[in-house]
Write a protein that holds these residues in place. Structure first.
Motif, short mmCIF file in Angstrom:
data_model
loop_
_atom_site.label_atom_id
_atom_site.label_comp_id
_atom_site.label_asym_id
_atom_site.label_seq_id
_atom_site.Cartn_x
_atom_site.Cartn_y
_atom_site.Cartn_z
N LEU A 70 1.07 -1.10 0.08
CA LEU A 70 -0.04 -0.20 0.09
C LEU A 70 0.87 1.12 0.04
O LEU A 70 0.54 2.21 -0.78
N GLN A 72 3.72 1.61 -1.24
CA GLN A 72 3.98 1.75 -2.91
C GLN A 72 2.82 2.39 -3.78
O GLN A 72 3.33 3.15 -4.36
N LEU A 73 1.93 1.99 -3.46
CA LEU A 73 0.64 2.55 -4.21
C LEU A 73 0.38 4.08 -3.97
O LEU A 73 -0.04 4.74 -4.76
N MET A 169 5.24 -4.88 -8.25
CA MET A 169 4.91 -4.68 -7.00
C MET A 169 5.56 -5.32 -6.22
O MET A 169 6.48 -6.34 -6.17
N ILE A 349 -7.89 2.80 -5.02
CA ILE A 349 -7.09 4.06 -4.78
C ILE A 349 -7.94 5.46 -5.17
O ILE A 349 -7.73 5.66 -6.65
N SER A 363 -0.67 5.31 -9.69
CA SER A 363 -0.14 3.90 -10.24
C SER A 363 -0.64 3.53 -11.56
O SER A 363 -1.68 4.14 -11.67
N LYS A 366 -4.35 -0.10 -12.52
CA LYS A 366 -5.66 0.26 -12.25
C LYS A 366 -6.46 -0.77 -11.34
O LYS A 366 -7.13 -0.65 -10.50
N LEU A 368 -6.52 -3.49 -9.11
CA LEU A 368 -6.04 -4.09 -7.72
C LEU A 368 -6.79 -4.88 -7.00
O LEU A 368 -8.22 -4.52 -6.67
#
Length: 385
Positions: A70, A72-73, A169, A349, A363, A366, A368
């Protein structure tokens, strides 16, 4: 909000700088070593706080959400001085996990905690936090998970081909990284860590009284009491900078559970045109003002799917910095859809803050999805079949 800064050097002529560089066999295009920068050794540097790091994009000070995928996103983590809103899933099964990850990361990083709830005693919440995993333990868990899920060669090739063009990821921890940890949800955090941590609890049934009246400020009694509690902790502990912290600077992690639900005395989930429709938005407005001027970060879980008035949802989103929505497959058509057989829900997100920028980073992935394994909560790009 904290931002990385550079310190100014003393005023020196160009000739003296070149001479100093040539004396130490260092060109003007190379970084000067300790000998060449002796005159600048007294220059102030950015104060380092455990469990934080500056953003490589905008210099903003970041903390981990407790879930590296999360982080990273969200562009590297949650910025200090901001609000992370978690839109609860329908049956409130998975959103408490993100809430606990955030608090557990605070304990492991040595941050101060402020836990607020109208449903469960904060002391009980801390007892249910997941146990941290060291790097070797996490790798072992991943290896066991791979061995327990054997796949056919053609399926492996199919998945590998699909994921070639997707951004990588973060699958496992980096041994040298001290930012962000992994947790085993099947085990509880050691009692020793809880006892040595510094935390403050706000349990609404113990704080509120029937005689408390705040009609003049149009806030519900629960919201008013909570704001006063947060403000007192920030000021007394010196997180706002006006009363300098006696010891090394630290971060205050604020966790508020089920905000906006009837348990907080708010009826926005019960009717579309309620008398306290502005109470929640006013609370968020004041809260964000407190966060902006302090070394603190806040996570809020909210049952937005129960809010009747869509205009209230829009205002809540605008008053939050980062918004993440969880969509569970339980009780929906997707639960029996073969396309989603390997997942338990989707993660959306919805909003990322614009910090020191006119635009925000988002990101490239799209679609996830998340799944809850035996010991781990993971976020992955969804296989579109």
């Amino acid at each position: 909000m904290a931002a990385a800064g550079t310190c100014g050097t003393g005023t020196r002529s160009t000739g003296s700088m070149v001479a100093a560089a040539s004396t130490n066999n260092v060109t003007s295009f190379q970084r000067r070593g300790p000998r060449a920068s002796g005159a600048d050794s007294g220059c102030s540097r950015l104060v380092s706080i455990a469990g934080t790091r500056p953003s490589v994009r905008n210099g903003q000070l970041l903390v981990s959400t407790g879930l590296p995928a999360l982080d990273q996103l969200l562009g590297g983590g949650l910025a200090v001085g901001t609000v992370l809103l978690i839109e609860e899933d329908k049956y409130n099964i998975y959103s408490p996990l993100l809430f606990k990850y955030f608090l557990a990361e605070g304990i492991v990083s040595g941050h101060a905690l402020l836990v607020a709830s109208a449903k469960e005693d904060p002391a009980d919440i801390l007892q249910k936090l997941p146990a941290p995993l060291i790097d070797d333990s996490y790798k072992k868990e991943c290896d066991e998970d791979v061995c327990s899920h054997k796949m056919e060669p053609d399926i492996k090739m199919k998945i590998a081909w699909r994921y070639q063009l997707l951004p990588k990821m973060e699958a496992g921890p980096v041994s040298s990284s001290r930012f962000g940890h992994y947790y085993d949800i099947s085990k509880r955090i050691p009692q020793e860590l809880i006892e040595t941590s510094k935390w403050h609890g706000f349990f609404l049934p113990e704080k509120i009284s029937s005689a408390f009246n705040v009609e003049s400020c149009s806030l519900t009694p629960g919201y008013m009491k909570l704001l006063q509690f947060i403000q007192n902790i920030i000021y007394k502990e010196g997180f706002d900078g006006s009363n300098p912290q006696k010891k090394q600077k630290n971060i205050l992690r604020i966790g508020i559970q089920n905000l906006g639900s009837p348990l907080w005395g708010d009826d926005i989930c019960c009717t579309e045109n309620c008398d306290t429709s502005h109470s929640l938005t006013k609370f968020l407005y004041i809260l964000r003002g407190l966060l902006r001027t302090s070394l603190s970060a806040c996570i809020i879980t909210m049952p937005t799917h129960l809010i009747q008035n869509k205009a209230v949802i829009a205002r809540v989103t605008n008053l939050s910095d980062t918004v993440v929505g969880l969509e569970s497959f339980i009780g929906s058509e997707k639960e029996t859809n073969p396309l989603y057989k390997d997942y338990h829900g989707l993660i959306h997100i919805r909003q990322i803050p614009r910090l020191n920028n006119l635009i925000y980073d988002i990101s490239d992935v799209k679609d996830l999805a998340f799944k809850l394994k035996k010991k781990l909560f993971t976020i992955e790009p969804k296989d579109k079949g």
